[in-house]
Design a protein around this motif. Structure first.
Motif, PDB file in Angstrom:
ATOM      1  N   SER A 205     -13.039   3.030 -11.357  1.00  0.00           N
ATOM      2  CA  SER A 205     -11.878   3.403 -12.168  1.00  0.00           C
ATOM      3  C   SER A 205     -12.131   3.148 -13.646  1.00  0.00           C
ATOM      4  O   SER A 205     -11.805   3.978 -14.492  1.00  0.00           O
ATOM      5  CB  SER A 205     -10.650   2.605 -11.744  1.00  0.00           C
ATOM      6  N   GLY A 399      -3.657   5.061   5.908  1.00  0.00           N
ATOM      7  CA  GLY A 399      -3.647   6.216   5.016  1.00  0.00           C
ATOM      8  C   GLY A 399      -4.477   5.941   3.771  1.00  0.00           C
ATOM      9  O   GLY A 399      -5.299   6.779   3.356  1.00  0.00           O
ATOM     10  N   LEU A 400      -4.324   4.749   3.196  1.00  0.00           N
ATOM     11  CA  LEU A 400      -5.107   4.388   2.009  1.00  0.00           C
ATOM     12  C   LEU A 400      -6.596   4.353   2.340  1.00  0.00           C
ATOM     13  O   LEU A 400      -7.434   4.780   1.544  1.00  0.00           O
ATOM     14  CB  LEU A 400      -4.646   3.033   1.474  1.00  0.00           C
ATOM     15  N   PHE A 402      -8.262   6.136   4.479  1.00  0.00           N
ATOM     16  CA  PHE A 402      -8.831   7.486   4.486  1.00  0.00           C
ATOM     17  C   PHE A 402      -8.916   8.059   3.075  1.00  0.00           C
ATOM     18  O   PHE A 402      -9.864   8.770   2.747  1.00  0.00           O
ATOM     19  CB  PHE A 402      -8.024   8.404   5.417  1.00  0.00           C
ATOM     20  N   TRP A 403      -7.937   7.746   2.238  1.00  0.00           N
ATOM     21  CA  TRP A 403      -7.977   8.202   0.849  1.00  0.00           C
ATOM     22  C   TRP A 403      -9.220   7.650   0.147  1.00  0.00           C
ATOM     23  O   TRP A 403      -9.898   8.358  -0.603  1.00  0.00           O
ATOM     24  CB  TRP A 403      -6.701   7.771   0.120  1.00  0.00           C
ATOM     25  N   PHE A 404      -9.555   6.376   0.411  1.00  0.00           N
ATOM     26  CA  PHE A 404     -10.723   5.782  -0.253  1.00  0.00           C
ATOM     27  C   PHE A 404     -12.001   6.521   0.153  1.00  0.00           C
ATOM     28  O   PHE A 404     -12.874   6.781  -0.674  1.00  0.00           O
ATOM     29  CB  PHE A 404     -10.857   4.291   0.091  1.00  0.00           C
ATOM     30  N   LEU A 406     -12.299   9.645   1.055  1.00  0.00           N
ATOM     31  CA  LEU A 406     -12.314  10.939   0.376  1.00  0.00           C
ATOM     32  C   LEU A 406     -12.691  10.785  -1.091  1.00  0.00           C
ATOM     33  O   LEU A 406     -13.552  11.498  -1.624  1.00  0.00           O
ATOM     34  CB  LEU A 406     -10.931  11.592   0.522  1.00  0.00           C
ATOM     35  N   LEU A 407     -12.045   9.816  -1.759  1.00  0.00           N
ATOM     36  CA  LEU A 407     -12.252   9.658  -3.192  1.00  0.00           C
ATOM     37  C   LEU A 407     -13.698   9.249  -3.506  1.00  0.00           C
ATOM     38  O   LEU A 407     -14.335   9.817  -4.401  1.00  0.00           O
ATOM     39  CB  LEU A 407     -11.274   8.614  -3.744  1.00  0.00           C
ATOM     40  N   LEU A 428      -8.083  10.859 -11.011  1.00  0.00           N
ATOM     41  CA  LEU A 428      -7.782  10.333  -9.677  1.00  0.00           C
ATOM     42  C   LEU A 428      -8.430   8.964  -9.482  1.00  0.00           C
ATOM     43  O   LEU A 428      -7.835   8.043  -8.925  1.00  0.00           O
ATOM     44  CB  LEU A 428      -8.284  11.288  -8.592  1.00  0.00           C
ATOM     45  N   CYS A 429      -9.674   8.842  -9.949  1.00  0.00           N
ATOM     46  CA  CYS A 429     -10.368   7.547  -9.834  1.00  0.00           C
ATOM     47  C   CYS A 429      -9.609   6.472 -10.610  1.00  0.00           C
ATOM     48  O   CYS A 429      -9.415   5.356 -10.127  1.00  0.00           O
ATOM     49  CB  CYS A 429     -11.792   7.654 -10.377  1.00  0.00           C
ATOM     50  N   SER A 432      -6.276   5.469  -8.979  1.00  0.00           N
ATOM     51  CA  SER A 432      -6.403   4.783  -7.686  1.00  0.00           C
ATOM     52  C   SER A 432      -6.730   3.301  -7.841  1.00  0.00           C
ATOM     53  O   SER A 432      -6.853   2.591  -6.841  1.00  0.00           O
ATOM     54  CB  SER A 432      -7.488   5.450  -6.838  1.00  0.00           C
ATOM     55  N   LEU A 435      -4.863   0.678  -5.739  1.00  0.00           N
ATOM     56  CA  LEU A 435      -4.664   0.939  -4.305  1.00  0.00           C
ATOM     57  C   LEU A 435      -5.422   0.009  -3.358  1.00  0.00           C
ATOM     58  O   LEU A 435      -4.875  -0.386  -2.329  1.00  0.00           O
ATOM     59  CB  LEU A 435      -4.964   2.410  -3.986  1.00  0.00           C
TER      60      LEU A 435
END
Lengths: 527, 382
Positions: A205, A399-400, A402-404, A406-407, A428-429, A432, A435
């Motif tokens: 980030s 959910g978080l 899976f988001w990690f 993907l990101l 987006l980075c 996040s 998170l």
């Protein structure tokens, strides 16, 4: 009249939750960042390119601010078992104390002794020796987590121990079983990987922020690339090797998973996963369910034929265990009066696993032998933790996760293909950043709130574990911690932001190398 | 069952707990002493940074001795850990607050140039040294006078005393001041070793002052122990091989009983003698300009003082003033034989490794911290 003041119980729990969750704001970053420092410094030692040393020192400075907070808030945790959970400490210290002492001896000494050299040894040590120091700090912090999670896993799955009526406490029978507890292994991989994700996201980030601002571009790209690779590996590990693999180990772990799923009735194997639903604890049902067949059975049991019991069946089992537990309780009392009572010893031996269930009754009655059927029923239902909070926390955490994945996958794609112009990805980075902390705190909430009403699963109810202190004292300490910790957090965040914005101090490169690089890459390092 | 007698294991763990506490007093003691001296030994910001950086790279490792002490008490003496930590709830809260200030104080102070900011952290670091030194001394004093607690039948410890002022009676307070004097002397020898010029000169003065206060107050504490402070003695029960159940013995309570061990084994008088002799030698070596030897002598004094407390109390760990029969002793407050055995092996194997890498770190960092070094390398130091 029950023996325990409920106000002391609630306040002690609140204080432990507050201080533990606060401590865990700093731990995951220490875990993840320490390995990233080791990776960056290794590249410096291997290639001799100064930018990697500058990266190590910049991220190391931020690591230092965070590390100080982790140490400061960690001491509270070790004291707190004794100050607020004295009966717990007496009752299980024989087992639980060992991993804590071993943590100090084998891990915390290592980490704390060498962290001073990490910061102050740059000029006094040869590069290779300094690199060794950095690796030892990283090793120490992950080893420290291993011992703490072994201790925590024993609370979830208390193996390798037995109750001794002569000392009225649990005693160790097999340290190997405690250390190689399957729950501990699942927890270790899951928790430490989550820490690595946090460290990776922190670097990713902030690097994205530098790239968005066009500052220290060369430095930021390299940091971004390291974070993306390390982060993707860690995020995959967090999700694939999830903590729930340890949940089938015991009865209450099954209760935890049933509560997380809002699963009231036992289902045929393999159970379906409830993607969405509205759990209603009072009505004992989950409404408006959207379900994916087979998935839960696969996640929780890693098989297609193992059955997962529902809440109603688990409560019925708990009720039976409370009844057996009363006989065990009676046996301990008779053995206390006459250690030679062989009949009581035989009863205790056969029913000792249910002794803790009788202790659940002491919320309602001083002597479990005096319990009424209504009390027994109520105590059996006490074994169900709050379903809705677990249901939602678990889903948010997953959910978080899976988001990690993907990101970090996108970030890795961008850094390996040198695609640096997608500002939406950098944004987006950056956004996040908080998170991983949210996910980590939710994870602890699921693990520990889901363990209630037990502090040691099946052995000791949480409310019995408290100290003989007054609510006034805990209000004092709780107020002091809240005020003190808030002030420190403000100071910490202020310093963190200040030093992030200040950016790295970059060493000028020798002209030859700089010339070659300037032609290879369009963007030149800022000075 | 481990292949060693329960009695031997308990004795070994009493020695090991003592060793860890001595490790804490010697190692963390000197950096707490340096922190206490911060307001008097340094006048300018550079001088303050010299003082802070003399302990900057090592205080964190030193503090692990305290963490290990807590862990060792938890693992080897669970009833002691549970009873003492909950009885000393408010004093330990003060210690915690002070200890929390230390890591952040060291790391945050130099990060902003503002003088008010730095002054606040200077006082935070001072408190981080002073409060634990005082409170741990007071806590040991309370072990001598006994603590008001008893056990229920299921061995739940019930503390019946007040939470702050009852723990601050005159004799425990005296022990607290002895502890502060000892830590100041010890920290001053380290500071004199690691600094030069004005700071070194002030540190030397602090060695003399600390040693003088320590010898006078340590002697006064001894006189009070011999005359007015109630001692405790096990008169029945207390089987060294029995289960850890503190309800199976009788204990007598009378002034002078804390000297019984010295009457039985006069050789143990070496411990208090070392407490005095080490302090005097620290003064002597400082006068002769041998700061390294002064630090060694001061460490000897710390060893003597802590050992004196342990030997006087033996076999007690924490006597109960209201129900003396429920007092915690070496023979009835330990973990199981198996836990003691495993932890003994682990400690005997690992502690020498810790000691050797600690020596390595101190060797890397040897030499004086100078004002010139602070001014040229300022950004990378505390």
């Amino acid at each position: 009249m029950p023996v325990i003041d409920q106000a002391v119980v609630e306040l002690s729990r609140a204080q432990f939750a507050l201080t533990a969750l606060y401590h865990f704001l700093f731990v995951p970053l220490t875990l993840g960042l320490s390995w990233m420092l080791a990776i960056m410094e290794s590249v410096w030692v291997m290639t001799g390119r100064e930018v990697w040393r500058d990266m190590t020192r910049y991220w190391g400075k931020l690591f230092g601010i965070n590390f100080a907070m982790g140490v400061a808030t960690g001491i509270t945790m070790e004291f707190q078992f004794g100050t607020n959970w004295a009966y717990y400490s007496h009752f299980v210290g024989d087992i639980f104390g060992a991993p804590l002492a071993l943590e100090g001896l084998t891990a915390f000494f290592l980490e704390s002794t060498f962290v001073g050299l990490f910061f102050f040894g740059w000029e006094r040590l040869r590069p290779r020796t300094h690199l060794l120091v950095t690796w030892l700090v990283a090793l120490g912090s992950s080893l420290s987590a291993a011992w703490i999670l072994i201790a925590n896993a024993w609370m979830q799955n208390p193996i390798g121990s037995e109750f001794n009526p002569a000392t009225m406490r649990m005693e160790l029978t097999d340290l190997g079983a405690v250390i190689f507890n399957p729950v501990a292994q699942a927890k270790f991989v899951h928790t430490v990987s989550a820490g690595y994700v946090t460290g990776a996201m922190f670097v990713l980030s902030i690097s994205a922020w530098f790239l968005l601002r066009g500052r220290h571009v060369d430095f930021a790209k390299r940091s971004f690339a390291v974070a993306a690779a390390f982060g993707l590996a860690s995020a995959l590990s967090v999700v694939v090797l999830g903590d729930e693999s340890g949940y089938v180990a015991t009865e209450h772990q099954k209760m935890k998973i049933a509560a997380m799923e809002g699963m009231w009735e036992t289902e045929e194997a393999p159970a379906a996963f409830t993607l969405f639903g509205l759990p209603d604890q009072a009505a004992r049902e989950t409404r408006a369910e959207v379900r994916i067949p087979y998935l839960l059975g696969l996640i929780a049991t890693r098989s297609l034929d193992q059955e997962l019991p529902g809440i109603n069946d688990l409560v019925a089992r708990a009720e039976a265990r409370i009844l057996s537990g009363i006989a065990a309780y009676d046996a301990t009392q008779r053995l206390r009066a006459d250690p030679g009572d062989t009949r009581a010893r035989a009863i205790l031996r056969s029913e000792v696993d249910n002794l803790g269930y009788a202790q659940l009754l002491r919320r309602y009655v001083d002597d479990p032998r005096q319990a009424t059927p209504a009390m027994i029923r109520a105590a059996a239902w006490d074994t169900v933790p709050g379903v809705a909070p677990l249901f939602w926390s678990f889903r948010a955490m997953v959910g978080l996760g899976f988001w990690f994945i993907l990101l970090f996958a996108l970030a890795l794609w961008a850094s390996t293909r040198r695609v640096w112009d997608r500002r939406w990805l950098l944004w987006l980075c950056l956004l996040s950043l908080p998170l991983p902390w949210v996910a980590a705190e939710l994870g602890w909430f699921v693990a520990e709130y889901g363990r209630q009403p037990w502090v040691i699963e099946g052995v000791l109810p949480t409310f019995l574990g408290v100290s003989s202190i007054t609510p006034a004292q805990i209000w004092t300490s709780l107020a002091a911690f809240t005020a003190f910790y808030t002030a420190l957090l403000v100071v910490e965040l202020y310093l963190m932001v200040k030093f992030i914005r200040l950016g790295p101090t970059l060493t000028p490169e020798p002209p030859a190398a700089a010339g070659r690089r300037a032609s290879a890459e369009a963007l030149v390092t800022e000075e | 069952m481990p292949p060693v007698d329960y009695e031997i294991l308990r004795l070994a763990w009493w020695l090991l707990l003592g060793l860890v506490l001595i490790g804490f007093a010697v190692m963390d003691g000197f950096d707490m002493g340096v922190a206490i001296l911060l307001p008097v030994a340094a006048r300018t910001d550079t001088e303050r940074r010299v003082v802070i950086n003399s302990i900057g790279p090592v205080w964190d490792g030193n503090q692990v001795w305290l963490i290990l002490g807590g862990g060792a008490a938890f693992a080897a003496w669970p009833p002691l850990y549970a009873t003492s930590f909950s009885a000393f709830y408010i004093p330990l809260l003060l210690v915690l607050a002070a200890l929390i200030l230390r890591p952040v104080g060291f790391d945050f102070r130099n990060k902003i140039e503002n003088p008010t900011w730095r002054r606040v952290w200077d006082w935070a670091l001072f408190l981080g040294g002073f409060v634990p030194s005082l409170v741990f001394g007071v806590a040991v004093g309370n072990l001598f006078t006994g603590v008001p607690f008893h056990f229920t039948g299921e061995l739940r410890a019930i503390y019946t005393g007040g939470f702050l002022f009852e723990l601050l009676r005159p004799f425990p307070l005296l022990c607290g001041v002895v502890s502060v004097a000892m830590v100041v002397m010890h920290g001053a020898t380290f500071l004199a070793l690691k600094t030069e010029a004005e700071v070194e000169r002030r540190a030397r003065v602090a060695v003399y002052a600390g040693a003088a206060a320590l010898t006078a107050l340590f002697a006064l504490a001894g006189i009070l122990i011999a005359t007015v402070v109630d001692g405790y003695m096990v008169v029945a029960g207390g089987d060294p091989l029995g289960p850890s159940d503190p309800l199976t013995k009788e204990v007598a309570k009378a002034p002078g009983l804390w000297l019984a061990n010295y009457e039985a084994f006069p050789l143990m008088l070496v411990a208090p003698a070392l407490g005095f002799a080490g302090a005097l030698a620290a003064v002597g070596f400082t006068l002769m300009g041998w700061p390294g030897w002064a630090f060694v002598a001061s460490s000897g004094s710390v060893f003597g003082v802590v050992t004196t407390a342990g030997l006087s109390l033996f076999p007690f760990l924490m006597p109960s003033s209201t129900e003396p029969g429920h007092s915690l002793t070496v023979w009835d407050s330990s973990s199981s034989p198996l836990t003691l055995f495993i932890m003994l092996i682990a400690t005997v194997v690992v502690l020498p490794i810790v000691a050797s890498y600690t020596v390595f770190v101190y060797r890397v960092l040897r030499g004086k911290v100078t004002a010139g070094h602070i001014e040229t390398h300022g950004k990378h130091l505390y």
